[in-house]
Design a protein around this motif. Structure first.
Motif, PDB file in Angstrom:
ATOM      1  N   TYR A  91      43.475  32.075  36.641  1.00 34.76           N
ATOM      2  CA  TYR A  91      44.668  32.317  35.835  1.00 34.76           C
ATOM      3  C   TYR A  91      45.604  31.127  36.009  1.00 34.76           C
ATOM      4  CZ  TYR A  91      42.595  36.911  35.817  1.00 34.76           C
ATOM      5  OH  TYR A  91      41.715  37.947  35.665  1.00 34.76           O
ATOM      6  N   GLY A  92      45.595  30.236  34.999  1.00 33.20           N
ATOM      7  CA  GLY A  92      46.244  28.944  35.128  1.00 33.20           C
ATOM      8  C   GLY A  92      47.738  28.995  35.303  1.00 33.20           C
ATOM      9  N   ARG A  93      48.408  30.043  34.808  1.00 28.16           N
ATOM     10  CA  ARG A  93      49.864  30.119  34.909  1.00 28.16           C
ATOM     11  C   ARG A  93      50.330  30.894  36.130  1.00 28.16           C
ATOM     12  NH1 ARG A  93      52.172  30.727  28.692  1.00 28.16           N
ATOM     13  NH2 ARG A  93      51.123  28.853  27.876  1.00 28.16           N
ATOM     14  N   MET A  94      49.404  31.335  36.932  1.00 29.17           N
ATOM     15  CA  MET A  94      49.738  31.978  38.201  1.00 29.17           C
ATOM     16  C   MET A  94      49.540  30.980  39.332  1.00 29.17           C
ATOM     17  SD  MET A  94      48.003  35.730  37.925  1.00 29.17           S
ATOM     18  CE  MET A  94      48.366  36.842  36.565  1.00 29.17           C
ATOM     19  N   THR A  95      50.226  31.205  40.435  1.00 33.87           N
ATOM     20  CA  THR A  95      50.025  30.353  41.596  1.00 33.87           C
ATOM     21  C   THR A  95      48.668  30.648  42.227  1.00 33.87           C
ATOM     22  OG1 THR A  95      50.957  31.909  43.203  1.00 33.87           O
ATOM     23  CG2 THR A  95      52.509  30.422  42.072  1.00 33.87           C
ATOM     24  N   CYS A  96      48.253  29.766  43.103  1.00 37.30           N
ATOM     25  CA  CYS A  96      46.987  29.998  43.809  1.00 37.30           C
ATOM     26  C   CYS A  96      47.044  31.312  44.586  1.00 37.30           C
ATOM     27  CB  CYS A  96      46.703  28.829  44.761  1.00 37.30           C
ATOM     28  SG  CYS A  96      46.348  27.278  43.918  1.00 37.30           S
ATOM     29  N   MET A  97      48.173  31.576  45.255  1.00 37.35           N
ATOM     30  CA  MET A  97      48.293  32.823  46.011  1.00 37.35           C
ATOM     31  C   MET A  97      48.220  34.035  45.090  1.00 37.35           C
ATOM     32  SD  MET A  97      48.397  32.766  49.311  1.00 37.35           S
ATOM     33  CE  MET A  97      49.209  34.322  49.711  1.00 37.35           C
ATOM     34  N   GLN A  98      48.847  33.968  43.921  1.00 38.41           N
ATOM     35  CA  GLN A  98      48.780  35.087  42.992  1.00 38.41           C
ATOM     36  C   GLN A  98      47.353  35.313  42.505  1.00 38.41           C
ATOM     37  OE1 GLN A  98      51.761  33.623  40.255  1.00 38.41           O
ATOM     38  NE2 GLN A  98      53.265  35.147  40.927  1.00 38.41           N
ATOM     39  N   ASN A  99      46.633  34.236  42.262  1.00 39.09           N
ATOM     40  CA  ASN A  99      45.227  34.356  41.888  1.00 39.09           C
ATOM     41  C   ASN A  99      44.439  35.046  42.983  1.00 39.09           C
ATOM     42  OD1 ASN A  99      43.927  32.838  39.323  1.00 39.09           O
ATOM     43  ND2 ASN A  99      45.849  31.827  39.879  1.00 39.09           N
ATOM     44  N   MET A 100      44.739  34.719  44.226  1.00 35.44           N
ATOM     45  CA  MET A 100      44.024  35.334  45.346  1.00 35.44           C
ATOM     46  C   MET A 100      44.337  36.826  45.443  1.00 35.44           C
ATOM     47  SD  MET A 100      42.170  32.973  46.768  1.00 35.44           S
ATOM     48  CE  MET A 100      41.830  33.538  48.444  1.00 35.44           C
ATOM     49  N   ILE A 101      45.614  37.180  45.329  1.00 35.94           N
ATOM     50  CA  ILE A 101      46.019  38.573  45.494  1.00 35.94           C
ATOM     51  C   ILE A 101      45.469  39.439  44.374  1.00 35.94           C
ATOM     52  CG2 ILE A 101      47.990  40.138  45.551  1.00 35.94           C
ATOM     53  CD1 ILE A 101      47.519  38.482  48.132  1.00 35.94           C
ATOM     54  N   ILE A 102      45.442  38.905  43.151  1.00 32.60           N
ATOM     55  CA  ILE A 102      44.943  39.694  42.028  1.00 32.60           C
ATOM     56  C   ILE A 102      43.442  39.944  42.147  1.00 32.60           C
ATOM     57  CG2 ILE A 102      44.309  37.878  40.385  1.00 32.60           C
ATOM     58  CD1 ILE A 102      45.746  39.416  38.224  1.00 32.60           C
ATOM     59  N   SER A 103      42.785  39.182  43.032  1.00 31.38           N
ATOM     60  CA  SER A 103      41.342  39.339  43.230  1.00 31.38           C
ATOM     61  C   SER A 103      40.998  40.458  44.199  1.00 31.38           C
ATOM     62  CB  SER A 103      40.740  38.022  43.752  1.00 31.38           C
ATOM     63  OG  SER A 103      40.960  36.971  42.848  1.00 31.38           O
ATOM     64  N   VAL A 104      41.994  40.989  44.896  1.00 31.15           N
ATOM     65  CA  VAL A 104      41.733  42.059  45.861  1.00 31.15           C
ATOM     66  C   VAL A 104      41.237  43.291  45.122  1.00 31.15           C
ATOM     67  CG1 VAL A 104      42.753  43.585  47.588  1.00 31.15           C
ATOM     68  CG2 VAL A 104      43.481  41.197  47.448  1.00 31.15           C
ATOM     69  N   PRO A 105      40.101  43.851  45.521  1.00 32.82           N
ATOM     70  CA  PRO A 105      39.538  45.010  44.811  1.00 32.82           C
ATOM     71  C   PRO A 105      40.282  46.294  45.136  1.00 32.82           C
ATOM     72  CG  PRO A 105      38.188  44.481  46.707  1.00 32.82           C
ATOM     73  CD  PRO A 105      39.257  43.420  46.636  1.00 32.82           C
ATOM     74  N   SER A 119      50.107  43.827  51.096  1.00 30.80           N
ATOM     75  CA  SER A 119      50.194  44.019  52.535  1.00 30.80           C
ATOM     76  C   SER A 119      50.167  42.676  53.264  1.00 30.80           C
ATOM     77  CB  SER A 119      49.026  44.887  53.030  1.00 30.80           C
ATOM     78  OG  SER A 119      47.819  44.147  52.977  1.00 30.80           O
ATOM     79  N   PRO A 120      50.752  42.606  54.462  1.00 29.87           N
ATOM     80  CA  PRO A 120      50.684  41.373  55.252  1.00 29.87           C
ATOM     81  C   PRO A 120      49.247  40.953  55.540  1.00 29.87           C
ATOM     82  CG  PRO A 120      52.351  42.854  56.153  1.00 29.87           C
ATOM     83  CD  PRO A 120      51.605  43.627  55.101  1.00 29.87           C
ATOM     84  N   ALA A 121      48.347  41.936  55.699  1.00 30.22           N
ATOM     85  CA  ALA A 121      46.942  41.612  55.969  1.00 30.22           C
ATOM     86  C   ALA A 121      46.314  40.893  54.779  1.00 30.22           C
ATOM     87  CB  ALA A 121      46.161  42.886  56.289  1.00 30.22           C
ATOM     88  N   GLU A 122      46.639  41.353  53.576  1.00 31.10           N
ATOM     89  CA  GLU A 122      46.102  40.712  52.377  1.00 31.10           C
ATOM     90  C   GLU A 122      46.648  39.300  52.217  1.00 31.10           C
ATOM     91  OE1 GLU A 122      45.419  44.716  49.616  1.00 31.10           O
ATOM     92  OE2 GLU A 122      47.316  43.599  49.528  1.00 31.10           O
ATOM     93  N   THR A 123      47.949  39.150  52.496  1.00 31.77           N
ATOM     94  CA  THR A 123      48.551  37.819  52.410  1.00 31.77           C
ATOM     95  C   THR A 123      47.904  36.879  53.416  1.00 31.77           C
ATOM     96  OG1 THR A 123      50.672  38.722  51.668  1.00 31.77           O
ATOM     97  CG2 THR A 123      50.702  36.515  52.630  1.00 31.77           C
ATOM     98  N   GLY A 124      47.715  37.359  54.624  1.00 36.69           N
ATOM     99  CA  GLY A 124      47.087  36.535  55.656  1.00 36.69           C
ATOM    100  C   GLY A 124      45.658  36.170  55.314  1.00 36.69           C
ATOM    101  N   LYS A 125      44.940  37.127  54.767  1.00 36.10           N
ATOM    102  CA  LYS A 125      43.551  36.871  54.376  1.00 36.10           C
ATOM    103  C   LYS A 125      43.494  35.822  53.269  1.00 36.10           C
ATOM    104  CE  LYS A 125      39.522  39.298  52.470  1.00 36.10           C
ATOM    105  NZ  LYS A 125      39.020  40.609  51.990  1.00 36.10           N
ATOM    106  N   ALA A 126      44.388  35.938  52.280  1.00 40.10           N
ATOM    107  CA  ALA A 126      44.426  34.963  51.190  1.00 40.10           C
ATOM    108  C   ALA A 126      44.749  33.572  51.718  1.00 40.10           C
ATOM    109  CB  ALA A 126      45.456  35.387  50.147  1.00 40.10           C
ATOM    110  N   GLU A 127      45.701  33.482  52.609  1.00 43.92           N
ATOM    111  CA  GLU A 127      46.077  32.179  53.177  1.00 43.92           C
ATOM    112  C   GLU A 127      44.934  31.590  53.990  1.00 43.92           C
ATOM    113  OE1 GLU A 127      50.938  32.687  53.561  1.00 43.92           O
ATOM    114  OE2 GLU A 127      49.667  33.064  55.309  1.00 43.92           O
ATOM    115  N   ASP A 128      44.247  32.430  54.754  1.00 42.10           N
ATOM    116  CA  ASP A 128      43.122  31.945  55.559  1.00 42.10           C
ATOM    117  C   ASP A 128      42.009  31.393  54.674  1.00 42.10           C
ATOM    118  OD1 ASP A 128      44.381  32.579  57.917  1.00 42.10           O
ATOM    119  OD2 ASP A 128      43.316  34.482  58.201  1.00 42.10           O
ATOM    120  N   LEU A 129      41.727  32.081  53.564  1.00 41.42           N
ATOM    121  CA  LEU A 129      40.664  31.621  52.677  1.00 41.42           C
ATOM    122  C   LEU A 129      41.069  30.351  51.931  1.00 41.42           C
ATOM    123  CD1 LEU A 129      39.326  35.020  51.294  1.00 41.42           C
ATOM    124  CD2 LEU A 129      38.114  33.412  52.773  1.00 41.42           C
ATOM    125  N   LEU A 130      42.350  30.230  51.591  1.00 39.94           N
ATOM    126  CA  LEU A 130      42.808  28.989  50.974  1.00 39.94           C
ATOM    127  C   LEU A 130      42.721  27.830  51.964  1.00 39.94           C
ATOM    128  CD1 LEU A 130      45.825  30.233  48.824  1.00 39.94           C
ATOM    129  CD2 LEU A 130      43.606  29.419  48.006  1.00 39.94           C
TER     130      LEU A 130
END
Length: 247
Positions: A91-105, A119-130
């Motif tokens: 999603y080109g108009r979203m930030t990388c973090m937003q792209n990551m969060i929207i991918s959470v099932p 959740s903080p866990a989801e944010t941390g997981k997204a940051e770790d994968l980035l």
């Protein structure tokens, strides 16, 4: 060794065009397997059939011993089988973090899930994968501002947010700066080794696939032409002829 993905006699046609004809292959759990072949050989069609983008006309596709050929894309994804694309789907108009969060099932409604509390866990997981794919410093940039190669890395990280059992990667090195390819190969190997994710990889770069895959299947004209260890495949005269247009 147990096959996580088993394909038997798969046939797919589009009108009068036979895209896949009687293809059978197996991917052992925990391994990296390559799928090669000249343009138009049916590789991407097979990928699309595996993940449910279009129904097969005949044959069987089993994932973790379960028949999935009649399931829809979201159902297959929830089983842990995902794919990436040759042309990225971010999603080109979203930030990388937003792209990551929207991918959470989290929900069947991806857009509604965007507006839930993260959740903080989801944010941390997204940051770790980035960090894992080398995009942490760009996490607040709009994804559309990334280079094509970086967008492919973002799509890869987005797939990992789903914690898949198996990933189908369609031309992962296409469009990536040659100086970055070794880093991508290393990440794919680490995902396989450290995360335990099975990989089936379409790749035109022979140096990449021969160094990455433990076993290789070659398609030509919609049929399985050859299979074997990388050394055997790259020296198989049938494969050489197919790539040189001798068939």
């Amino acid at each position: 060794m147990t096959a996580i993905l088993s394909i038997q006699g798969v046939r797919k046609t589009f009108g009068g065009v036979v895209a896949n004809n009687g293809i059978s292959l197996e991917v052992p759990e925990g391994k990296i397997v390559g799928l090669i072949g000249p343009n138009g050989s049916g590789k991407t069609t097979l990928f699309n059939s595996i993940v449910g983008y279009h129904p097969i006309d005949a044959g069987s596709i089993r994932f973790q011993a379960r028949e999935i050929s009649g399931l829809r894309v979201p159902e297959i994804a929830r089983l842990g089988l995902l794919r990436t694309f040759q042309q990225t789907r971010i999603y080109g108009r979203m930030t990388c973090m937003q792209n990551m969060i929207i991918s959470v099932p989290q929900s069947s409604d991806r857009w509604r899930s965007m507006f839930r509390r993260v959740s903080p866990a989801e944010t941390g997981k997204a940051e770790d994968l980035l960090k894992f794919v080398g995009l942490y410093a760009k996490r607040q940039l709009q994804a559309g501002e990334l280079s094509f190669g970086q967008q492919k890395l973002l799509e890869f990280a987005m797939a990992l947010m789903n914690e898949p059992r198996m990933l189908l990667l369609d031309e992962p090195t296409a469009g990536i700066n040659p100086t970055l390819i070794n880093g991508l190969i290393s990440r794919l190997q680490r995902v396989n080794r450290e995360f335990g994710i099975t990989l089936l990889v379409i790749e035109h770069n022979m140096r990449v696939i021969m160094g990455l895959a433990e076993y290789v299947y070659c398609l030509a004209h919609g049929e399985l032409l050859a299979q074997g260890a990388p050394d055997a495949i790259q020296n198989d005269q049938r494969v050489i002829d197919a790539y040189l247009g001798a068939r």
